[in-house]
Design a protein around this motif. Structure first.
Motif, PDB file in Angstrom:
ATOM      1  N   PHE A 143      48.712  64.583-120.862  1.00 52.66           N
ATOM      2  CA  PHE A 143      47.911  64.323-121.693  1.00 52.66           C
ATOM      3  C   PHE A 143      47.971  65.107-123.163  1.00 52.66           C
ATOM      4  O   PHE A 143      48.203  66.032-122.776  1.00 52.66           O
ATOM      5  CB  PHE A 143      46.233  64.362-121.072  1.00 52.66           C
ATOM      6  N   LEU A 144      47.560  64.594-124.211  1.00 54.75           N
ATOM      7  CA  LEU A 144      47.755  65.388-125.626  1.00 54.75           C
ATOM      8  C   LEU A 144      46.272  65.195-126.314  1.00 54.75           C
ATOM      9  O   LEU A 144      46.488  65.400-127.489  1.00 54.75           O
ATOM     10  CB  LEU A 144      48.944  64.899-126.106  1.00 54.75           C
ATOM     11  N   GLY A 145      45.289  64.657-125.791  1.00 56.03           N
ATOM     12  CA  GLY A 145      44.171  64.680-126.655  1.00 56.03           C
ATOM     13  C   GLY A 145      43.716  63.438-126.820  1.00 56.03           C
ATOM     14  O   GLY A 145      44.537  62.466-126.703  1.00 56.03           O
ATOM     15  N   GLY A 146      42.584  63.195-127.435  1.00 57.45           N
ATOM     16  CA  GLY A 146      41.911  61.803-127.954  1.00 57.45           C
ATOM     17  C   GLY A 146      42.829  61.422-128.924  1.00 57.45           C
ATOM     18  O   GLY A 146      43.386  61.910-129.885  1.00 57.45           O
ATOM     19  N   PRO A 147      42.541  60.112-129.482  1.00 59.39           N
ATOM     20  CA  PRO A 147      43.139  59.383-130.663  1.00 59.39           C
ATOM     21  C   PRO A 147      42.755  60.100-131.655  1.00 59.39           C
ATOM     22  O   PRO A 147      41.435  60.540-132.014  1.00 59.39           O
ATOM     23  CB  PRO A 147      42.419  57.914-130.424  1.00 59.39           C
ATOM     24  N   GLU A 149      43.509  62.855-132.995  1.00 53.71           N
ATOM     25  CA  GLU A 149      43.831  64.386-132.904  1.00 53.71           C
ATOM     26  C   GLU A 149      45.291  64.475-133.767  1.00 53.71           C
ATOM     27  O   GLU A 149      46.264  64.053-133.599  1.00 53.71           O
ATOM     28  CB  GLU A 149      43.959  64.928-131.629  1.00 53.71           C
ATOM     29  N   THR A 150      45.189  65.550-134.679  1.00 55.70           N
ATOM     30  CA  THR A 150      46.472  65.871-135.443  1.00 55.70           C
ATOM     31  C   THR A 150      47.262  66.786-134.669  1.00 55.70           C
ATOM     32  O   THR A 150      47.044  67.304-133.705  1.00 55.70           O
ATOM     33  CB  THR A 150      46.065  66.453-136.829  1.00 55.70           C
ATOM     34  N   GLN A 151      48.440  66.639-135.052  1.00 52.99           N
ATOM     35  CA  GLN A 151      49.556  67.318-134.224  1.00 52.99           C
ATOM     36  C   GLN A 151      49.284  68.848-134.420  1.00 52.99           C
ATOM     37  O   GLN A 151      49.327  69.612-133.277  1.00 52.99           O
ATOM     38  CB  GLN A 151      50.970  67.268-135.120  1.00 52.99           C
ATOM     39  N   ILE A 152      48.941  69.351-135.414  1.00 52.82           N
ATOM     40  CA  ILE A 152      48.331  70.883-135.465  1.00 52.82           C
ATOM     41  C   ILE A 152      47.179  71.161-134.348  1.00 52.82           C
ATOM     42  O   ILE A 152      47.197  72.372-134.042  1.00 52.82           O
ATOM     43  CB  ILE A 152      48.092  71.290-136.797  1.00 52.82           C
ATOM     44  N   GLU A 153      46.199  70.283-134.669  1.00 49.82           N
ATOM     45  CA  GLU A 153      45.337  70.415-133.733  1.00 49.82           C
ATOM     46  C   GLU A 153      45.551  70.309-132.266  1.00 49.82           C
ATOM     47  O   GLU A 153      45.137  71.090-131.285  1.00 49.82           O
ATOM     48  CB  GLU A 153      44.120  69.345-133.799  1.00 49.82           C
ATOM     49  N   THR A 154      46.700  69.343-131.993  1.00 44.95           N
ATOM     50  CA  THR A 154      47.201  69.319-130.702  1.00 44.95           C
ATOM     51  C   THR A 154      47.853  70.869-130.071  1.00 44.95           C
ATOM     52  O   THR A 154      47.490  71.272-129.030  1.00 44.95           O
ATOM     53  CB  THR A 154      48.185  68.300-130.460  1.00 44.95           C
ATOM     54  N   ASP A 155      48.560  71.267-131.213  1.00 47.47           N
ATOM     55  CA  ASP A 155      49.216  72.533-130.948  1.00 47.47           C
ATOM     56  C   ASP A 155      48.227  73.593-130.720  1.00 47.47           C
ATOM     57  O   ASP A 155      48.416  74.330-129.831  1.00 47.47           O
ATOM     58  CB  ASP A 155      50.360  72.738-131.881  1.00 47.47           C
ATOM     59  N   ARG A 156      47.446  73.767-131.618  1.00 43.40           N
ATOM     60  CA  ARG A 156      46.525  74.797-131.556  1.00 43.40           C
ATOM     61  C   ARG A 156      45.674  74.848-130.285  1.00 43.40           C
ATOM     62  O   ARG A 156      45.251  75.906-129.424  1.00 43.40           O
ATOM     63  CB  ARG A 156      45.485  74.660-132.726  1.00 43.40           C
ATOM     64  N   ARG A 157      45.146  73.527-129.514  1.00 43.66           N
ATOM     65  CA  ARG A 157      44.638  73.505-128.373  1.00 43.66           C
ATOM     66  C   ARG A 157      45.596  73.935-127.101  1.00 43.66           C
ATOM     67  O   ARG A 157      45.136  74.607-126.312  1.00 43.66           O
ATOM     68  CB  ARG A 157      44.085  72.000-128.093  1.00 43.66           C
ATOM     69  N   LEU A 158      46.843  73.330-127.325  1.00 43.54           N
ATOM     70  CA  LEU A 158      47.722  73.867-126.254  1.00 43.54           C
ATOM     71  C   LEU A 158      47.820  75.345-125.868  1.00 43.54           C
ATOM     72  O   LEU A 158      48.017  75.898-125.149  1.00 43.54           O
ATOM     73  CB  LEU A 158      48.910  72.948-126.473  1.00 43.54           C
ATOM     74  N   ARG A 160      45.764  77.573-127.130  1.00 48.08           N
ATOM     75  CA  ARG A 160      44.597  78.237-126.736  1.00 48.08           C
ATOM     76  C   ARG A 160      44.562  78.180-125.064  1.00 48.08           C
ATOM     77  O   ARG A 160      43.904  79.129-124.542  1.00 48.08           O
ATOM     78  CB  ARG A 160      43.365  77.607-127.443  1.00 48.08           C
ATOM     79  N   ASP A 161      44.768  77.142-124.550  1.00 48.39           N
ATOM     80  CA  ASP A 161      44.796  76.715-123.086  1.00 48.39           C
ATOM     81  C   ASP A 161      45.770  77.729-122.516  1.00 48.39           C
ATOM     82  O   ASP A 161      45.391  78.300-121.541  1.00 48.39           O
ATOM     83  CB  ASP A 161      44.821  75.198-122.904  1.00 48.39           C
ATOM     84  N   ARG A 162      46.917  77.687-123.065  1.00 47.64           N
ATOM     85  CA  ARG A 162      47.743  78.436-122.258  1.00 47.64           C
ATOM     86  C   ARG A 162      47.726  80.069-122.336  1.00 47.64           C
ATOM     87  O   ARG A 162      47.782  80.763-121.601  1.00 47.64           O
ATOM     88  CB  ARG A 162      49.544  78.318-122.988  1.00 47.64           C
ATOM     89  N   MET A 163      47.057  80.298-123.625  1.00 43.75           N
ATOM     90  CA  MET A 163      46.624  81.997-123.654  1.00 43.75           C
ATOM     91  C   MET A 163      45.656  81.909-122.646  1.00 43.75           C
ATOM     92  O   MET A 163      45.663  83.195-121.981  1.00 43.75           O
ATOM     93  CB  MET A 163      46.401  82.147-124.997  1.00 43.75           C
ATOM     94  N   ALA A 164      44.688  81.218-122.608  1.00 37.00           N
ATOM     95  CA  ALA A 164      43.449  81.581-121.408  1.00 37.00           C
ATOM     96  C   ALA A 164      44.163  81.599-120.058  1.00 37.00           C
ATOM     97  O   ALA A 164      43.639  82.437-119.270  1.00 37.00           O
ATOM     98  CB  ALA A 164      42.453  80.466-121.479  1.00 37.00           C
TER      99      ALA A 164
END
Length: 410
Positions: A143-147, A149-158, A160-164
């Motif tokens: 899954f890569l987020g909802g409709p 969502e920009t690529q940078i926002e996706t990267d940022r979320r990925l 953030r999740d990986r760092m946590a």
């Protein structure tokens, strides 16, 4: 190709700084085809260098068929992107280079986690770049987020999740290592931590003292994970010796934080041994960098934990300089390679660890031959009086030895 960034106020000799930058690049098997010092008098916000210097970089990279330019300094994301655009070559700065080295060398599970966390923190500010490494990971997420969502926002979320996730894993590793450290403290044996600038010869000295086979090569960051061995010092039958990661100037702030856990053995040390490469032209500047990093860890030069300086690589000096160092009463000159001065270091380290010894009045049953012999071997018996079935003794002991004797007698 490796230009070196030089600014006024840097205490290092430009040639030595350039040599270190080349060595850093070679530490991850980069083939350095050209290197030079570029003096920056007025840093440009967009490219750091002036337009003429950028054109020189482009031409030099083209002439050398270089695929990568390493800038031995800090670049903003904007500067990195613009330099890549203007030179047509991939650019990496000092922080990125050190992160690459740490990523390649970290051997333990904790070390790899710490490096990945530091790398993600560094890359979080560079989301304008192509995230090929994340693209390789995306296939496994599902899954890569909802409709919308920009690529940078996706990267940022990925990120953030990986760092946590990494931080949670590190907390678990740290808890386990804390239990191991508490077990050692119950032993308890003094801890001696070797610290120093990278490639100062810590691991060579560690191997000579402990008989271990820690990787010891003429290579920057040969040691990235802490290694501990038990050694015997004069008057002390067991000391835990710890070899730590080498420090370096302008250590990325992400790594200072990420490797704080790795350097916890330094925070717990009873004695810190600062190993210096006295043959290096920037030995004093390197020493200052080590004390700066120690200060970031909360360890001051004149603090509670004693610090002694070992001037290593004596064998690389001429005879006049060697004689001068041998007459120095404040430092310990050694050659970890030949063994010269190592015994003097062992005696000095033992003397410092024993300096804090106290006098204890102990009652020992005369039938406890093992306990009486142990006190004779590990302490200095100042007085003894036989009182029936009890030997009343006044003994000078290090606190750790007193605790060990109390545990034996319990």
């Amino acid at each position: 190709m490796l230009p070196e960034l030089s600014r006024s106020g840097n205490p290092r000799e430009p040639g030595a700084r350039l040599e270190e930058a080349v060595s850093l690049s070679q530490a991850i098997a980069l083939n350095v085809v050209d290197s030079e010092v570029i003096r920056v008098r007025a840093p440009r916000p967009a490219t750091l260098f002036g337009s003429g210097q950028v054109e020189m970089l482009r031409a030099s990279a083209a002439a050398s068929d270089a695929e990568l330019i390493v800038i031995d300094g800090a670049l903003s994301p904007l500067q990195q992107r613009n330099l890549e655009r203007d030179t047509g070559v991939k650019i990496i700065d000092r922080t990125g280079l050190i992160l690459e080295i740490f990523g390649e060398r970290a051997a333990t599970h904790e070390g790899r986690l710490q490096v990945e966390l530091a790398h993600l923190e560094y890359q979080a500010s560079r989301l304008v770049r192509s995230w090929t490494h994340l693209e390789r990971q995306r296939g496994g997420f599902g899954f890569l987020g909802g409709p919308g969502e920009t690529q940078i926002e996706t990267d940022r979320r990925l990120i953030r999740d990986r760092m946590a996730k990494i931080r949670r894993a590190l907390e678990s590793v740290t808890r386990t290592r804390t239990l191991h450290r508490e077990r050692r403290q119950r032993a308890p044996y003094p801890i001696v931590a070797l610290v120093g600038y990278t490639n100062a010869g810590k691991s060579t000295l560690f191997n000579r003292l402990t008989g271990a086979d820690v990787m010891a090569r003429d290579l920057l960051f040969a040691t990235l994970d802490p290694t501990m061995r038990a050694v015997e010092l004069p008057g002390i039958d067991k000391v835990i010796m710890s070899d730590t990661v080498g420090f370096i100037s302008e250590l990325p702030t992400q790594l200072v934080a990420a490797f704080r856990a790795t350097l916890e053995e330094v925070l717990e040390a009873d004695l810190i041994v600062h190993v210096r490469d006295i043959s290096h032209p920037d030995s004093q500047a390197q020493s200052d960098d080590v004390y700066d990093v120690l200060a970031e860890l909360g360890i001051e030069r004149d603090g509670d934990v004693p610090i002694i300086e070992v001037l290593n690589k004596l064998d690389l000096l001429d005879e006049d300089r060697r004689d001068g160092l041998r007459a120095d009463a404040f430092h310990i000159p050694v050659s970890a390679t030949t063994g010269e001065g190592v015994e003097a270091f062992r005696e000095k380290a033992a003397a410092i660890l024993l300096e804090s010894s106290s006098v204890y009045d102990l009652d020992v049953p005369v039938t406890d031959g093992r306990g009486l012999a142990w006190l004779e071997a590990h302490g200095r018996v100042l007085d003894r009086q036989l009182d029936g079935e009890t030997m009343r003794m006044r003994v000078r002991l290090a606190p750790v030895d007193h605790a060990r004797f109390a545990a034996m007698a319990a």
